[in-house]
Scaffold this motif. Structure first.
Motif, PDB file in Angstrom:
ATOM      1  N   ARG A  83     -22.795  26.497 -26.140  1.00 45.24           N
ATOM      2  CA  ARG A  83     -24.249  26.688 -26.089  1.00 45.24           C
ATOM      3  C   ARG A  83     -24.793  26.161 -24.764  1.00 45.24           C
ATOM      4  O   ARG A  83     -24.398  25.083 -24.322  1.00 45.24           O
ATOM      5  N   PHE A  84     -25.716  26.920 -24.170  1.00 45.96           N
ATOM      6  CA  PHE A  84     -26.331  26.532 -22.894  1.00 45.96           C
ATOM      7  C   PHE A  84     -27.849  26.559 -23.039  1.00 45.96           C
ATOM      8  O   PHE A  84     -28.419  27.571 -23.449  1.00 45.96           O
ATOM      9  N   HIS A  85     -28.498  25.452 -22.687  1.00 44.41           N
ATOM     10  CA  HIS A  85     -29.943  25.276 -22.812  1.00 44.41           C
ATOM     11  C   HIS A  85     -30.541  25.228 -21.405  1.00 44.41           C
ATOM     12  O   HIS A  85     -30.249  24.319 -20.636  1.00 44.41           O
ATOM     13  N   PHE A  86     -31.374  26.227 -21.064  1.00 41.33           N
ATOM     14  CA  PHE A  86     -31.926  26.281 -19.704  1.00 41.33           C
ATOM     15  C   PHE A  86     -32.937  25.165 -19.489  1.00 41.33           C
ATOM     16  O   PHE A  86     -33.888  25.015 -20.249  1.00 41.33           O
ATOM     17  N   PRO A  87     -32.752  24.386 -18.405  1.00 37.37           N
ATOM     18  CA  PRO A  87     -33.581  23.197 -18.168  1.00 37.37           C
ATOM     19  C   PRO A  87     -34.906  23.530 -17.483  1.00 37.37           C
ATOM     20  O   PRO A  87     -35.158  24.672 -17.089  1.00 37.37           O
ATOM     21  N   HIS A  88     -35.735  22.517 -17.316  1.00 34.98           N
ATOM     22  CA  HIS A  88     -37.084  22.713 -16.789  1.00 34.98           C
ATOM     23  C   HIS A  88     -37.126  22.949 -15.286  1.00 34.98           C
ATOM     24  O   HIS A  88     -38.167  23.327 -14.758  1.00 34.98           O
ATOM     25  N   ASP A  89     -35.999  22.758 -14.581  1.00 35.26           N
ATOM     26  CA  ASP A  89     -35.987  23.053 -13.145  1.00 35.26           C
ATOM     27  C   ASP A  89     -35.435  24.451 -12.848  1.00 35.26           C
ATOM     28  O   ASP A  89     -35.256  24.808 -11.688  1.00 35.26           O
TER      29      ASP A  89
END
Length: 219
Positions: A83-89
């Motif tokens: 699973r990959f969670h796209f970060p705020h940057d």
């Protein structure tokens, strides 16, 4: 060329080539400011991997005492889900790339190793669903030698390749990494890491969530 106002500075043009900003301050003197350019970072999987039952790769010894996840050779359909969670940057609208680090531990390996990634993506906050499945096949990678650190990268995953989807902060990719049974190498391929190269602007977002679905504002 667009103008920007910075604090007490008057308007100044931005040079895309130099990535510098020539500003005229309130005392009429000028100053060059170096702008920070976006750059690539590694997006690591969240929570490791999920085994896939009988098809799960085994943990074995790559080089003593190091034990890694081993995907068996020709004819074996090993797979594991990440699973990959796209970060705020994350830079919304930019491309990203799947990225596999792996190696073999036999003295004289032959043939090729080939990987298949089956994946789904959805935005968060109930604006999207995991309703479209994609398959990315990575080019054959030549097995160069014992203990060599291979890095196999996918072609760019572009916004155009995901019609109807918007990849943005807090979106999730579910990705199952599989060793293609049609490859030509019989050895165990040990996966050290499976990650994503993504474009970062090193800037967080003002909002902590996207309940409205309009996206995030950068600080």
């Amino acid at each position: 060329m667009a103008n920007k106002t910075i604090n007490d500075f008057t308007t100044a043009p931005i040079s895309d080539l130099s990535h510098k900003l020539l500003v005229q301050k309130s005392d009429n003197t000028t100053e060059n400011l170096l702008l920070r350019r976006p750059g690539y970072r590694d997006l690591k999987p969240t929570g490791g991997y999920t085994p896939s039952g009988a098809a799960s790769p085994d943990v074995g010894t790559f080089k003593a005492p190091h034990r890694e996840l081993g995907f068996d050779g020709t004819g074996t359909d090993n797979m594991a889900t990440y699973r990959f969670h796209f970060p705020h940057d994350f830079v919304e609208g930019s491309d990203f790339f799947f990225h596999i680090h792996w190696g073999v531990n036999v003295p004289t390996p032959t043939g090729f190793v080939k990987w298949v990634i089956t994946w789904d993506y959805a935005q968060g906050y109930e604006h999207d669903a995991f309703d479209t499945q994609y398959v990315t096949t990575l080019d054959d990678a030549f097995v160069a030698g014992q203990y060599v650190h291979h890095i196999t990268e996918s072609a760019a995953i572009t916004p155009a390749s995901m019609p109807g989807k918007t990849v943005r902060t807090d979106g999730i990719i579910l990705a199952t990494l599989e060793r293609d049974t049609a490859d030509t190498n019989n050895d165990v391929a040990f996966v050290f890491e499976f990650d994503i190269h993504y474009l970062s602007d090193s800037t967080p977002t003002v909002e902590k969530d996207d309940l409205t679905g309009v996206g995030f504002t950068k600080v």
